[in-house]
Design an enzyme around this catalytic site. Structure first.
Site, PDB file in Angstrom:
ATOM      1  N   ARG A   7       0.797  -1.238   0.000  1.00  0.00           N
ATOM      2  CA  ARG A   7       0.000   0.000   0.000  1.00  0.00           C
ATOM      3  C   ARG A   7       0.825   1.281   0.000  1.00  0.00           C
ATOM      4  O   ARG A   7       0.273   2.364  -0.054  1.00  0.00           O
ATOM      5  CB  ARG A   7      -0.917   0.008   1.222  1.00  0.00           C
ATOM      6  CG  ARG A   7      -1.943  -1.089   1.114  1.00  0.00           C
ATOM      7  CD  ARG A   7      -2.941  -0.997   2.186  1.00  0.00           C
ATOM      8  NE  ARG A   7      -3.809  -2.160   2.060  1.00  0.00           N
ATOM      9  CZ  ARG A   7      -4.970  -2.255   2.612  1.00  0.00           C
ATOM     10  NH1 ARG A   7      -5.420  -1.285   3.351  1.00  0.00           N
ATOM     11  NH2 ARG A   7      -5.682  -3.343   2.458  1.00  0.00           N
ATOM     12  N   ASP A  28      26.012  -9.347   0.868  1.00  0.00           N
ATOM     13  CA  ASP A  28      26.642  -9.797   2.119  1.00  0.00           C
ATOM     14  C   ASP A  28      25.691 -10.618   2.976  1.00  0.00           C
ATOM     15  O   ASP A  28      26.055 -11.083   4.042  1.00  0.00           O
ATOM     16  CB  ASP A  28      27.191  -8.618   2.915  1.00  0.00           C
ATOM     17  CG  ASP A  28      26.142  -7.602   3.345  1.00  0.00           C
ATOM     18  OD1 ASP A  28      24.934  -7.813   3.066  1.00  0.00           O
ATOM     19  OD2 ASP A  28      26.525  -6.590   3.952  1.00  0.00           O
ATOM     20  N   ASP A  54      29.335  -1.523   0.376  1.00  0.00           N
ATOM     21  CA  ASP A  54      29.100  -0.355   1.216  1.00  0.00           C
ATOM     22  C   ASP A  54      30.220  -0.371   2.253  1.00  0.00           C
ATOM     23  O   ASP A  54      30.014  -0.123   3.423  1.00  0.00           O
ATOM     24  CB  ASP A  54      27.714  -0.477   1.876  1.00  0.00           C
ATOM     25  CG  ASP A  54      27.303   0.760   2.639  1.00  0.00           C
ATOM     26  OD1 ASP A  54      27.895   1.830   2.416  1.00  0.00           O
ATOM     27  OD2 ASP A  54      26.396   0.663   3.486  1.00  0.00           O
ATOM     28  N   ALA A  89      26.349   0.445  10.084  1.00  0.00           N
ATOM     29  CA  ALA A  89      27.168   1.588   9.690  1.00  0.00           C
ATOM     30  C   ALA A  89      27.654   1.446   8.252  1.00  0.00           C
ATOM     31  O   ALA A  89      27.867   2.429   7.551  1.00  0.00           O
ATOM     32  CB  ALA A  89      28.361   1.730  10.630  1.00  0.00           C
TER      33      ALA A  89
END
Length: 164
Positions: A7, A28, A54, A89
């Site tokens: 929705r 990962d 990342d 992080a």
């Protein structure tokens, strides 16, 4: 980021629905679950998947406390969280880890190379990288059958490290 929500569609639905868009995935198994990876690859097709990292500072270091971006972080495997929180992080994954992880999901070598190299080159419109061919930039990793790095070449020249 939230997953598929019926929705209140968001980024995930936009990426899956637009054939012009590449899906960039951190493989990962922390940022994205295996089943979500299978679903995304099935939905987008193998030509529109790029594996990314990342990675932040503790990547490649032993597990434990570290600093990254001014924050105290704790690394455990590929997972790096802000200390004393459940906030991710960043990732402790390298592109080579992405490569090995996608192979562990029963994708073949050609798919892994496509996801880790070729598709990103196509996304960037850079025809000098992403495949092994005459006249292309020769940035390569030579590995054993056991997926251990044996040599690294940049511009066709072997990069040496302390062990070789």
């Amino acid at each position: 980021m939230f997953g598929v929500v019926n929705r209140n569609p968001g980024v995930v639905e936009a990426v899956l629905n637009d054939d012009r868009v590449y899906a960039e995935i951190i493989c990962d198994f922390i940022h994205v679950d295996r089943e979500a990876l299978y679903l995304t690859i099935k939905s987008k097709g193998k030509d529109k998947i790029t594996l990314i990292t990342d990675s932040i500072r503790p990547t490649g270091l032993p597990d434990g406390m570290s600093k990254s971006g001014g924050f105290d972080v704790i690394k455990k495997g590929y997972e790096i969280k802000i200390n004393k929180t459940e906030t991710i992080a960043g990732s402790g994954i390298t592109m080579f880890d992405n490569f090995k992880n996608i192979l562990s999901m029963n994708f073949n070598l050609e798919d892994a190379v496509k996801f880790c190299s070729y598709n990103a080159a196509m996304l960037l419109g850079n025809n000098s990288i992403g495949e092994i061919a005459e006249g292309k930039k020769a940035d390569l990793i030579i590995m054993s059958k056991n997926l251990e790095i044996e040599k690294v070449l940049i511009d066709g020249k072997e990069v040496k490290n302390e062990s070789n």
